[in-house]
Scaffold this motif. Structure first.
Motif, PDB file in Angstrom:
ATOM      1  N   TYR A  20     -63.875 -15.643  -9.857  1.00 53.50           N
ATOM      2  CA  TYR A  20     -64.831 -16.267 -10.779  1.00 53.50           C
ATOM      3  C   TYR A  20     -64.397 -16.090 -12.232  1.00 53.50           C
ATOM      4  O   TYR A  20     -64.443 -17.021 -13.022  1.00 53.50           O
ATOM      5  CB  TYR A  20     -66.224 -15.680 -10.558  1.00 53.50           C
ATOM      6  N   LYS A  28     -66.533 -22.624 -13.176  1.00 51.33           N
ATOM      7  CA  LYS A  28     -67.586 -21.636 -12.918  1.00 51.33           C
ATOM      8  C   LYS A  28     -68.899 -22.339 -12.611  1.00 51.33           C
ATOM      9  O   LYS A  28     -69.637 -21.933 -11.715  1.00 51.33           O
ATOM     10  CB  LYS A  28     -67.759 -20.709 -14.121  1.00 51.33           C
ATOM     11  N   GLY A  29     -69.181 -23.410 -13.342  1.00 52.35           N
ATOM     12  CA  GLY A  29     -70.388 -24.189 -13.094  1.00 52.35           C
ATOM     13  C   GLY A  29     -70.393 -24.799 -11.704  1.00 52.35           C
ATOM     14  O   GLY A  29     -71.418 -24.818 -11.031  1.00 52.35           O
ATOM     15  N   GLU A  30     -69.228 -25.296 -11.264  1.00 49.47           N
ATOM     16  CA  GLU A  30     -69.109 -25.855  -9.916  1.00 49.47           C
ATOM     17  C   GLU A  30     -69.402 -24.805  -8.859  1.00 49.47           C
ATOM     18  O   GLU A  30     -70.108 -25.072  -7.886  1.00 49.47           O
ATOM     19  CB  GLU A  30     -67.704 -26.402  -9.678  1.00 49.47           C
ATOM     20  N   LEU A  32     -71.189 -22.046  -9.194  1.00 44.67           N
ATOM     21  CA  LEU A  32     -72.609 -21.710  -9.239  1.00 44.67           C
ATOM     22  C   LEU A  32     -73.454 -22.801  -8.587  1.00 44.67           C
ATOM     23  O   LEU A  32     -74.372 -22.501  -7.809  1.00 44.67           O
ATOM     24  CB  LEU A  32     -73.065 -21.482 -10.680  1.00 44.67           C
ATOM     25  N   ARG A  33     -73.156 -24.060  -8.881  1.00 41.35           N
ATOM     26  CA  ARG A  33     -73.910 -25.168  -8.260  1.00 41.35           C
ATOM     27  C   ARG A  33     -73.744 -25.172  -6.750  1.00 41.35           C
ATOM     28  O   ARG A  33     -74.696 -25.405  -6.013  1.00 41.35           O
ATOM     29  CB  ARG A  33     -73.474 -26.509  -8.852  1.00 41.35           C
ATOM     30  N   TYR A  34     -72.532 -24.915  -6.279  1.00 43.49           N
ATOM     31  CA  TYR A  34     -72.291 -24.866  -4.837  1.00 43.49           C
ATOM     32  C   TYR A  34     -73.123 -23.757  -4.202  1.00 43.49           C
ATOM     33  O   TYR A  34     -73.772 -23.969  -3.178  1.00 43.49           O
ATOM     34  CB  TYR A  34     -70.808 -24.636  -4.545  1.00 43.49           C
ATOM     35  N   VAL A  36     -75.838 -22.310  -5.234  1.00 42.19           N
ATOM     36  CA  VAL A  36     -77.277 -22.588  -5.304  1.00 42.19           C
ATOM     37  C   VAL A  36     -77.661 -23.665  -4.289  1.00 42.19           C
ATOM     38  O   VAL A  36     -78.630 -23.514  -3.552  1.00 42.19           O
ATOM     39  CB  VAL A  36     -77.689 -23.002  -6.734  1.00 42.19           C
ATOM     40  N   SER A  37     -76.873 -24.730  -4.203  1.00 42.01           N
ATOM     41  CA  SER A  37     -77.256 -25.848  -3.335  1.00 42.01           C
ATOM     42  C   SER A  37     -76.904 -25.632  -1.868  1.00 42.01           C
ATOM     43  O   SER A  37     -77.711 -25.936  -0.993  1.00 42.01           O
ATOM     44  CB  SER A  37     -76.626 -27.151  -3.826  1.00 42.01           C
ATOM     45  N   GLN A  38     -75.733 -25.108  -1.584  1.00 45.91           N
ATOM     46  CA  GLN A  38     -75.281 -25.007  -0.196  1.00 45.91           C
ATOM     47  C   GLN A  38     -75.629 -23.676   0.470  1.00 45.91           C
ATOM     48  O   GLN A  38     -75.872 -23.642   1.667  1.00 45.91           O
ATOM     49  CB  GLN A  38     -73.762 -25.215  -0.113  1.00 45.91           C
ATOM     50  N   TYR A  43     -79.980 -19.139  -8.715  1.00 44.50           N
ATOM     51  CA  TYR A  43     -79.027 -19.161  -9.831  1.00 44.50           C
ATOM     52  C   TYR A  43     -78.895 -17.791 -10.491  1.00 44.50           C
ATOM     53  O   TYR A  43     -77.789 -17.265 -10.644  1.00 44.50           O
ATOM     54  CB  TYR A  43     -79.444 -20.210 -10.864  1.00 44.50           C
ATOM     55  N   ILE A  73     -65.063 -26.003  -3.334  1.00 43.00           N
ATOM     56  CA  ILE A  73     -65.480 -25.727  -4.707  1.00 43.00           C
ATOM     57  C   ILE A  73     -64.267 -25.368  -5.532  1.00 43.00           C
ATOM     58  O   ILE A  73     -63.238 -25.060  -5.046  1.00 43.00           O
ATOM     59  CB  ILE A  73     -66.524 -24.599  -4.792  1.00 43.00           C
TER      60      ILE A  73
END
Length: 73
Positions: A20, A28-30, A32-34, A36-38, A43, A73
């Protein structure tokens, strides 16, 4: 035959925190989004785990490592 520890070590080969910290801001945003969503990780919880204030569960480590190795990711 491999022991449980050896199998876990094979699946958690990448140190998530080191990985990370080597990423760009966008990457890093990708990540974190992964997460949170998957993976269903909140967050702020994920940020704290990446910062070392909280520990990852074995299943989270395995899921993140597999996603990273498969370039999801």
């Amino acid at each position: 035959m491999k022991t449980n520890k050896q199998m876990k070590d094979d699946l958690t080969g990448i140190d998530i925190r080191d990985y990370y910290h080597s990423l760009s801001k966008a990457q890093k945003g990708e990540l974190l989004r992964y997460a949170v969503s998957q993976l269903g990780i909140g967050y702020s919880t994920m940020v704290n785990k990446l910062a070392g204030r909280l520990e990852f569960t074995k299943s989270e480590l395995i899921s993140l490592n597999l996603a990273i190795e498969q370039k999801a990711i």
